[in-house]
Design a protein around this motif. Structure first.
Motif, PDB file in Angstrom:
ATOM      1  N   PHE A  59      -2.496   0.941  -3.602  1.00  9.06           N
ATOM      2  CA  PHE A  59      -3.675   0.543  -4.350  1.00  9.06           C
ATOM      3  C   PHE A  59      -3.530  -0.749  -5.150  1.00  9.06           C
ATOM      4  O   PHE A  59      -4.468  -1.519  -5.258  1.00  9.06           O
ATOM      5  N   ASP A  60      -2.369  -1.013  -5.728  1.00  2.00           N
ATOM      6  CA  ASP A  60      -2.309  -2.086  -6.724  1.00  2.00           C
ATOM      7  C   ASP A  60      -2.284  -3.471  -6.076  1.00  2.00           C
ATOM      8  O   ASP A  60      -2.243  -3.597  -4.848  1.00  2.00           O
ATOM      9  N   PRO A  61      -2.329  -4.537  -6.868  1.00  2.00           N
ATOM     10  CA  PRO A  61      -2.418  -5.902  -6.319  1.00  2.00           C
ATOM     11  C   PRO A  61      -1.233  -6.340  -5.469  1.00  2.00           C
ATOM     12  O   PRO A  61      -1.308  -7.386  -4.822  1.00  2.00           O
ATOM     13  N   GLU A  62      -0.153  -5.560  -5.465  1.00  2.00           N
ATOM     14  CA  GLU A  62       0.999  -5.903  -4.626  1.00  2.00           C
ATOM     15  C   GLU A  62       0.925  -5.256  -3.250  1.00  2.00           C
ATOM     16  O   GLU A  62       1.856  -5.389  -2.447  1.00  2.00           O
ATOM     17  N   ARG A  63      -0.170  -4.551  -2.960  1.00  2.00           N
ATOM     18  CA  ARG A  63      -0.282  -3.932  -1.646  1.00  2.00           C
ATOM     19  C   ARG A  63      -0.394  -5.018  -0.569  1.00  2.00           C
ATOM     20  O   ARG A  63      -0.663  -6.187  -0.864  1.00  2.00           O
ATOM     21  N   ILE A  69     -19.845  -7.334   3.106  1.00  2.00           N
ATOM     22  CA  ILE A  69     -19.308  -6.534   1.994  1.00  2.00           C
ATOM     23  C   ILE A  69     -17.985  -5.948   2.443  1.00  2.00           C
ATOM     24  O   ILE A  69     -17.926  -5.247   3.456  1.00  2.00           O
ATOM     25  N   LYS A  70     -16.930  -6.215   1.703  1.00  2.00           N
ATOM     26  CA  LYS A  70     -15.623  -5.734   2.129  1.00  2.00           C
ATOM     27  C   LYS A  70     -15.480  -4.245   1.823  1.00  2.00           C
ATOM     28  O   LYS A  70     -15.573  -3.823   0.676  1.00  2.00           O
ATOM     29  N   GLN A  71     -15.240  -3.469   2.895  1.00  2.00           N
ATOM     30  CA  GLN A  71     -15.076  -2.024   2.773  1.00  2.00           C
ATOM     31  C   GLN A  71     -13.833  -1.589   3.539  1.00  2.00           C
ATOM     32  O   GLN A  71     -13.309  -2.328   4.381  1.00  2.00           O
ATOM     33  N   PHE A  72     -13.395  -0.372   3.266  1.00  2.00           N
ATOM     34  CA  PHE A  72     -12.173   0.140   3.867  1.00  2.00           C
ATOM     35  C   PHE A  72     -12.252   0.108   5.397  1.00  2.00           C
ATOM     36  O   PHE A  72     -11.318  -0.318   6.070  1.00  2.00           O
ATOM     37  N   ASP A  73     -13.373   0.553   5.955  1.00  2.00           N
ATOM     38  CA  ASP A  73     -13.469   0.659   7.409  1.00  2.00           C
ATOM     39  C   ASP A  73     -13.772  -0.660   8.104  1.00  2.00           C
ATOM     40  O   ASP A  73     -14.013  -0.692   9.318  1.00  2.00           O
ATOM     41  N   ASP A  74     -13.734  -1.770   7.346  1.00  2.00           N
ATOM     42  CA  ASP A  74     -13.765  -3.058   8.028  1.00  2.00           C
ATOM     43  C   ASP A  74     -12.536  -3.241   8.906  1.00  2.00           C
ATOM     44  O   ASP A  74     -12.512  -4.140   9.759  1.00  2.00           O
ATOM     45  N   ASP A  91     -15.722   0.277  -1.672  1.00  2.00           N
ATOM     46  CA  ASP A  91     -15.925   1.722  -1.591  1.00  2.00           C
ATOM     47  C   ASP A  91     -14.693   2.537  -1.983  1.00  2.00           C
ATOM     48  O   ASP A  91     -14.771   3.755  -2.087  1.00  2.00           O
ATOM     49  N   LEU A  92     -13.567   1.915  -2.219  1.00  2.00           N
ATOM     50  CA  LEU A  92     -12.378   2.648  -2.664  1.00  2.00           C
ATOM     51  C   LEU A  92     -11.835   2.127  -3.981  1.00  2.00           C
ATOM     52  O   LEU A  92     -10.833   2.634  -4.480  1.00  2.00           O
ATOM     53  N   GLY A  93     -12.461   1.105  -4.533  1.00  2.00           N
ATOM     54  CA  GLY A  93     -12.030   0.601  -5.828  1.00  2.00           C
ATOM     55  C   GLY A  93     -10.671  -0.055  -5.825  1.00  2.00           C
ATOM     56  O   GLY A  93     -10.002  -0.110  -6.856  1.00  2.00           O
ATOM     57  N   LYS A  94     -10.246  -0.586  -4.697  1.00  2.00           N
ATOM     58  CA  LYS A  94      -8.964  -1.291  -4.649  1.00  2.00           C
ATOM     59  C   LYS A  94      -9.135  -2.668  -5.280  1.00  2.00           C
ATOM     60  O   LYS A  94     -10.050  -3.412  -4.916  1.00  2.00           O
ATOM     61  N   PRO A  95      -8.253  -3.059  -6.197  1.00  2.00           N
ATOM     62  CA  PRO A  95      -8.393  -4.369  -6.843  1.00  2.00           C
ATOM     63  C   PRO A  95      -7.991  -5.487  -5.889  1.00  2.00           C
ATOM     64  O   PRO A  95      -7.354  -5.246  -4.864  1.00  2.00           O
ATOM     65  N   PRO A  96      -8.348  -6.736  -6.205  1.00  2.00           N
ATOM     66  CA  PRO A  96      -7.893  -7.862  -5.384  1.00  2.00           C
ATOM     67  C   PRO A  96      -6.361  -7.905  -5.343  1.00  2.00           C
ATOM     68  O   PRO A  96      -5.687  -7.528  -6.300  1.00  2.00           O
ATOM     69  N   VAL A  97      -5.825  -8.380  -4.231  1.00  2.00           N
ATOM     70  CA  VAL A  97      -4.370  -8.472  -4.115  1.00  2.00           C
ATOM     71  C   VAL A  97      -3.897  -9.857  -4.529  1.00  2.00           C
ATOM     72  O   VAL A  97      -4.661 -10.818  -4.543  1.00  2.00           O
TER      73      VAL A  97
END
Length: 501
Positions: free
Chosen positions: A124-128, A140-145, A239-245
């Motif tokens: 999840f975090d910016p180091e992913r 719109i950037k989403q997980f299933d892109d 849609d998953l609330g992942k922050p920018p990396v």
């Protein structure tokens, strides 16, 4: 192919049916197994490497592909069986996903445990490691892109084959990323991948075998290499609330060539999302916000150009991982195909034996063009390496012409005055000429002969082709050295005369 946990061989999102179909469609026989049973595997029940009904040995399998999900460790006996398979020359592919996903198998296999991160890449975090760089059609950037038609860019590492730095022919990608267009330079994308590594090899054992063996006859321990690098630079996922990396690069694919130590080759990949259905054909993916279905790397039912490249990566890896004794025929067959290339057909073959240097170079250059068109830049060096490794030729010549995939742009060795590409052309040209001497000039008749089995043909023609090449190279170098000595003497005499004044 072995998997576990939530992965299977079915047609769902986390199924591997599309990938298995690609491999089988190329003519390979694939057995599938699942540690926790079921999942459309061809081997029934809960698979165990040490108690399998068909033992996991090189007598039964050429290579093992591991797609790990579970963190439940394989037992000591299973580790021993896999290690023994690798020591006998069996090829091995391994991947998992972020964090510890897949560590149950991958982290307990020699060399594989160090060629990939099996523990610490976050989700999840910016180091992913987020390679979904572009939003889908709805912007719109989403997980299933990860299941849309846009693949991630991947940057192959270029390695030297020993030629001059300024020559394009001196540099090529690793064989698993070879492509007629230059290189495989894309992969399916995913919001949280792991990473592949190239550790410095040291002394020590793992699972009862030497972790990083030295070549037969001595020398430095064989090191793995990262052959493809990719970039994490995605924005936040809505849609998953992942922050920018934090934008950064990481290893996407690593490889280990154990040939010199007579152990199996290895390829590791950052994530099995490069292989599962949801990423390849969109199975199980949700539509985007405009209710447009995500179809993976297909447009109107046809694979995208990027997907066609990715499929070449799949099949290149299968070929490259084959044990040494299974690869003997491949380089000779490539020479046979080059013999019937449309440009080669216009060249008068066969030439006399022993073949003079100039026509031998012409044959070799035409053959180089033919294999490059099919396999991509650098193919000739690999084919010549396989010819010299498979045949009973001079170890010195084989070592001289071997492409060293451990030497990237910053790993140059001492310069050589030898025309390495011309020497390679001599080997490939001699093999093509020997094929023209002994096999029918009619393409259909040759196909019938090869279709009936080519092991005996290869066993006869390979040594003869190598001997012809060695004769030509030795004669050429003797003449070149004599001429060079005379030129060097003339320069020296001129220098001394000038100094005397």
């Amino acid at each position: 192919m072995v998997t576990d946990g939530s992965l299977d061989f079915g047609t769902g999102g986390f199924g591997l049916s599309e990938f298995v179909g690609i491999v089988q469609g190329a003519g390979h026989t694939v057995s599938t197994a699942r540690r926790n049973g079921g999942g459309s595997a061809s081997i029934p029940g809960s698979f165990n490497f040490s108690t399998a009904a068909t033992p996991v040995t090189t007598a039964n399998y050429d290579q093992v592909w591991i797609f790990g999900f579970s963190t439940a460790a394989i037992n000591v006996d299973e580790r021993s069986v896999i290690a023994g398979f690798m020591q006998s020359g069996g090829g091995l592919f391994a991947t998992g996903d972020h964090a510890t996903i897949g560590a149950g198998m991958g982290a307990n296999i020699p060399r594989v445990n160090a060629m990939r991160n099996w523990s610490s890449v976050p989700m999840f975090d910016p180091e992913r490691h987020d390679t979904v760089l572009n939003p889908g059609a709805d912007a719109i950037k989403q997980f299933d892109d990860q299941a849309d038609t846009i693949a991630q860019p991947m940057y192959p590492v270029f390695f030297s084959n020993g030629g001059p730095d300024t020559a394009a022919a001196s540099w090529s990608v690793h064989p698993v990323l070879r492509h007629p267009a230059g290189a495989v330079d894309c992969l399916p994308d995913h919001p949280h991948e792991s990473e592949c590594l190239a550790p410095v090899p040291g002394a020590g054992n793992f699972a009862g075998v030497e972790q990083w063996p030295t070549p037969i006859g001595g020398g430095a321990r064989i090191a793995p290499v990262v052959v493809g690098v990719t970039v994490s630079a995605g924005r936040f996922i809505t849609d998953l609330g992942k922050p920018p990396v934090r934008p950064h690069s990481f290893g996407a694919i690593s490889a280990y060539d154990g040939d010199a130590a007579r152990v199996g080759r290895i390829v590791c990949d950052a994530t099995w999302h490069h292989f599962v259905n949801i990423n390849l054909n969109g199975a199980g993916a949700t539509p985007d916000t405009t209710m447009t279905a995500r179809t993976g790397l297909y447009v109107a039912g046809n694979p995208t150009p990027e997907y066609e490249k990715i499929q070449r990566y799949f099949l290149n890896t299968v070929r490259w991982l084959a044990p040494r004794n299974r690869r003997n025929c491949w380089p000779v067959l490539q020479a046979a195909l080059a013999r019937f290339d449309f440009e080669m057909l216009e060249f008068e073959l066969p030439q006399p034996h022993p073949c003079p240097w100039d026509p031998l170079q012409s044959i070799g250059r035409l053959a180089e063009d033919a294999v490059t068109r099919h396999w991509g830049p650098g193919a000739m060096a690999e084919i010549v390496d396989e010819l010299l490794s498979s045949g009973d030729g001079s170890p010195g010549l084989a070592q001289l012409l071997k492409p060293h995939y451990g030497k990237a742009a910053n790993g140059r060795g001492e310069p050589s005055l030898l025309p390495l590409q011309e020497l390679r052309r001599a080997v490939l040209g001699a093999m093509v000429n020997v094929i023209a001497q002994h096999l029918p000039a009619d393409e259909e008749k040759l196909a019938d002969i090869l279709g009936d089995g080519h092991d005996a043909i290869v066993a006869k023609l390979l040594p003869e082709g190598i001997r012809a090449a060695e004769f030509a190279i030795h004669d050429y170098l003797e003449r070149a050295l004599k001429h060079t000595r005379a030129q060097a003497k003339m320069i020296q005499e001129g220098k001394e005369a000038k100094e005397a004044k």
